[in-house]
Design a protein around this motif. Structure first.
Motif, PDB file in Angstrom:
ATOM      1  N   GLU A  28      -2.369  -4.402   3.450  1.00  0.00           N
ATOM      2  CA  GLU A  28      -3.173  -4.047   2.284  1.00  0.00           C
ATOM      3  C   GLU A  28      -2.320  -4.088   1.014  1.00  0.00           C
ATOM      4  O   GLU A  28      -2.792  -4.534  -0.035  1.00  0.00           O
ATOM      5  CB  GLU A  28      -3.773  -2.650   2.452  1.00  0.00           C
ATOM      6  N   LEU A  29      -1.079  -3.645   1.119  1.00  0.00           N
ATOM      7  CA  LEU A  29      -0.177  -3.684  -0.022  1.00  0.00           C
ATOM      8  C   LEU A  29       0.075  -5.122  -0.473  1.00  0.00           C
ATOM      9  O   LEU A  29       0.003  -5.439  -1.669  1.00  0.00           O
ATOM     10  CB  LEU A  29       1.150  -3.001   0.323  1.00  0.00           C
ATOM     11  N   VAL A  30       0.324  -6.012   0.488  1.00  0.00           N
ATOM     12  CA  VAL A  30       0.545  -7.425   0.170  1.00  0.00           C
ATOM     13  C   VAL A  30      -0.707  -8.037  -0.447  1.00  0.00           C
ATOM     14  O   VAL A  30      -0.636  -8.790  -1.420  1.00  0.00           O
ATOM     15  CB  VAL A  30       0.986  -8.202   1.431  1.00  0.00           C
ATOM     16  N   GLU A  31      -1.857  -7.670   0.086  1.00  0.00           N
ATOM     17  CA  GLU A  31      -3.127  -8.194  -0.432  1.00  0.00           C
ATOM     18  C   GLU A  31      -3.371  -7.724  -1.869  1.00  0.00           C
ATOM     19  O   GLU A  31      -3.745  -8.518  -2.743  1.00  0.00           O
ATOM     20  CB  GLU A  31      -4.277  -7.737   0.470  1.00  0.00           C
ATOM     21  N   MET A  32      -3.126  -6.449  -2.133  1.00  0.00           N
ATOM     22  CA  MET A  32      -3.307  -5.926  -3.494  1.00  0.00           C
ATOM     23  C   MET A  32      -2.347  -6.610  -4.463  1.00  0.00           C
ATOM     24  O   MET A  32      -2.726  -6.949  -5.587  1.00  0.00           O
ATOM     25  CB  MET A  32      -3.087  -4.413  -3.517  1.00  0.00           C
ATOM     26  N   ALA A  33      -1.114  -6.808  -4.023  1.00  0.00           N
ATOM     27  CA  ALA A  33      -0.126  -7.459  -4.893  1.00  0.00           C
ATOM     28  C   ALA A  33      -0.548  -8.888  -5.208  1.00  0.00           C
ATOM     29  O   ALA A  33      -0.443  -9.333  -6.355  1.00  0.00           O
ATOM     30  CB  ALA A  33       1.247  -7.436  -4.223  1.00  0.00           C
ATOM     31  N   SER A  34      -1.032  -9.599  -4.199  1.00  0.00           N
ATOM     32  CA  SER A  34      -1.437 -10.986  -4.456  1.00  0.00           C
ATOM     33  C   SER A  34      -2.639 -11.047  -5.387  1.00  0.00           C
ATOM     34  O   SER A  34      -2.746 -11.944  -6.218  1.00  0.00           O
ATOM     35  CB  SER A  34      -1.726 -11.712  -3.137  1.00  0.00           C
ATOM     36  N   GLU A  35      -3.556 -10.087  -5.252  1.00  0.00           N
ATOM     37  CA  GLU A  35      -4.700 -10.046  -6.161  1.00  0.00           C
ATOM     38  C   GLU A  35      -4.280  -9.758  -7.597  1.00  0.00           C
ATOM     39  O   GLU A  35      -4.943 -10.175  -8.539  1.00  0.00           O
ATOM     40  CB  GLU A  35      -5.703  -8.982  -5.697  1.00  0.00           C
ATOM     41  N   SER A  40       5.095 -12.544  -3.367  1.00  0.00           N
ATOM     42  CA  SER A  40       5.592 -11.803  -2.200  1.00  0.00           C
ATOM     43  C   SER A  40       7.076 -11.502  -2.334  1.00  0.00           C
ATOM     44  O   SER A  40       7.552 -10.457  -1.881  1.00  0.00           O
ATOM     45  CB  SER A  40       5.308 -12.578  -0.912  1.00  0.00           C
ATOM     46  N   ASN A  41       7.841 -12.415  -2.985  1.00  0.00           N
ATOM     47  CA  ASN A  41       9.269 -12.156  -3.203  1.00  0.00           C
ATOM     48  C   ASN A  41       9.469 -10.968  -4.137  1.00  0.00           C
ATOM     49  O   ASN A  41      10.323 -10.109  -3.888  1.00  0.00           O
ATOM     50  CB  ASN A  41       9.957 -13.394  -3.791  1.00  0.00           C
ATOM     51  N   MET A  42       8.689 -10.923  -5.219  1.00  0.00           N
ATOM     52  CA  MET A  42       8.786  -9.810  -6.163  1.00  0.00           C
ATOM     53  C   MET A  42       8.392  -8.507  -5.488  1.00  0.00           C
ATOM     54  O   MET A  42       9.039  -7.471  -5.670  1.00  0.00           O
ATOM     55  CB  MET A  42       7.897 -10.068  -7.374  1.00  0.00           C
ATOM     56  N   THR A  46      10.897  -5.374  -4.941  1.00  0.00           N
ATOM     57  CA  THR A  46      10.509  -4.073  -5.474  1.00  0.00           C
ATOM     58  C   THR A  46      10.414  -3.030  -4.368  1.00  0.00           C
ATOM     59  O   THR A  46      10.824  -1.886  -4.536  1.00  0.00           O
ATOM     60  CB  THR A  46       9.166  -4.187  -6.224  1.00  0.00           C
ATOM     61  N   GLU A  47       9.894  -3.445  -3.231  1.00  0.00           N
ATOM     62  CA  GLU A  47       9.780  -2.528  -2.090  1.00  0.00           C
ATOM     63  C   GLU A  47      11.157  -2.084  -1.609  1.00  0.00           C
ATOM     64  O   GLU A  47      11.372  -0.908  -1.317  1.00  0.00           O
ATOM     65  CB  GLU A  47       9.010  -3.202  -0.958  1.00  0.00           C
ATOM     66  N   GLN A  48      12.104  -3.010  -1.556  1.00  0.00           N
ATOM     67  CA  GLN A  48      13.466  -2.663  -1.144  1.00  0.00           C
ATOM     68  C   GLN A  48      14.102  -1.684  -2.136  1.00  0.00           C
ATOM     69  O   GLN A  48      14.781  -0.737  -1.738  1.00  0.00           O
ATOM     70  CB  GLN A  48      14.334  -3.922  -1.013  1.00  0.00           C
ATOM     71  N   LYS A  49      13.868  -1.916  -3.414  1.00  0.00           N
ATOM     72  CA  LYS A  49      14.397  -1.017  -4.444  1.00  0.00           C
ATOM     73  C   LYS A  49      13.773   0.370  -4.299  1.00  0.00           C
ATOM     74  O   LYS A  49      14.451   1.385  -4.398  1.00  0.00           O
ATOM     75  CB  LYS A  49      14.119  -1.586  -5.831  1.00  0.00           C
ATOM     76  N   TRP A  50      12.475   0.408  -4.029  1.00  0.00           N
ATOM     77  CA  TRP A  50      11.775   1.675  -3.848  1.00  0.00           C
ATOM     78  C   TRP A  50      12.308   2.417  -2.620  1.00  0.00           C
ATOM     79  O   TRP A  50      12.542   3.620  -2.673  1.00  0.00           O
ATOM     80  CB  TRP A  50      10.274   1.427  -3.710  1.00  0.00           C
ATOM     81  N   LEU A  51      12.521   1.682  -1.523  1.00  0.00           N
ATOM     82  CA  LEU A  51      13.076   2.308  -0.318  1.00  0.00           C
ATOM     83  C   LEU A  51      14.466   2.865  -0.571  1.00  0.00           C
ATOM     84  O   LEU A  51      14.814   3.951  -0.082  1.00  0.00           O
ATOM     85  CB  LEU A  51      13.102   1.306   0.839  1.00  0.00           C
TER      86      LEU A  51
END
Length: 136
Positions: A28-35, A40-42, A46-51
């Motif tokens: 769902e996160l990937v889907e929202m981002a694509s919308e 997907s790279n960004m 960003t997810e790695q930075k958040w983690l």
């Protein structure tokens, strides 16, 4: 109708808080981002930075808990020992209150311990955090 980025962020925030489940899957996160036009790279960067930020915050919480427990142990021993000294003073020589000297001396040390534990925006805090990380 057009929206600026602040409006979009506010609308999405409201929609996300109203969602009943409260949790989103990775898909769902990937889907929202694509919308939203986020690659997907960004998203992954960003997810790695958040983690990493979450891990850092967890590490700091653990360190703060460790330091606060050490302070409270120090405080309890301060109370116990100094109460015994005051009682001993009152029993043995009530005319001269010598127990004030260890109370004030240890109290000063306790104050500096408190200040170092609860003032976490200093360079000394960061040094202590790094030292603690190397010890665990």
């Amino acid at each position: 109708m057009t929206y600026d980025s602040e409006d979009v962020q506010q609308i999405l925030q409201i929609a996300l808080t109203r969602k009943q489940e409260g949790e989103f899957s990775r898909e769902e996160l990937v889907e929202m981002a694509s919308e939203l036009g986020i690659s997907s790279n960004m998203l992954e960067t960003t997810e790695q930075k958040w983690l990493a930020q979450q891990e850092e915050e967890g590490s700091r919480r653990t360190f703060n808990t460790f330091r606060r427990r050490a302070f409270w142990a120090h405080f309890i021993s301060f109370l116990a020992v100094n109460l015994c000294l005051i009682l001993l003073n009152l029993i043995t020589s009530p005319s001269y209150f010598w127990a004030i000297f260890p109370v004030l001396g240890w109290g000063l040390g306790l104050f500096f311990h408190w200040r170092s534990v609860y003032q976490s925006k200093t360079e000394d805090y960061e040094i202590a955090l790094q030292k603690w990380r190397t010890q665990i």
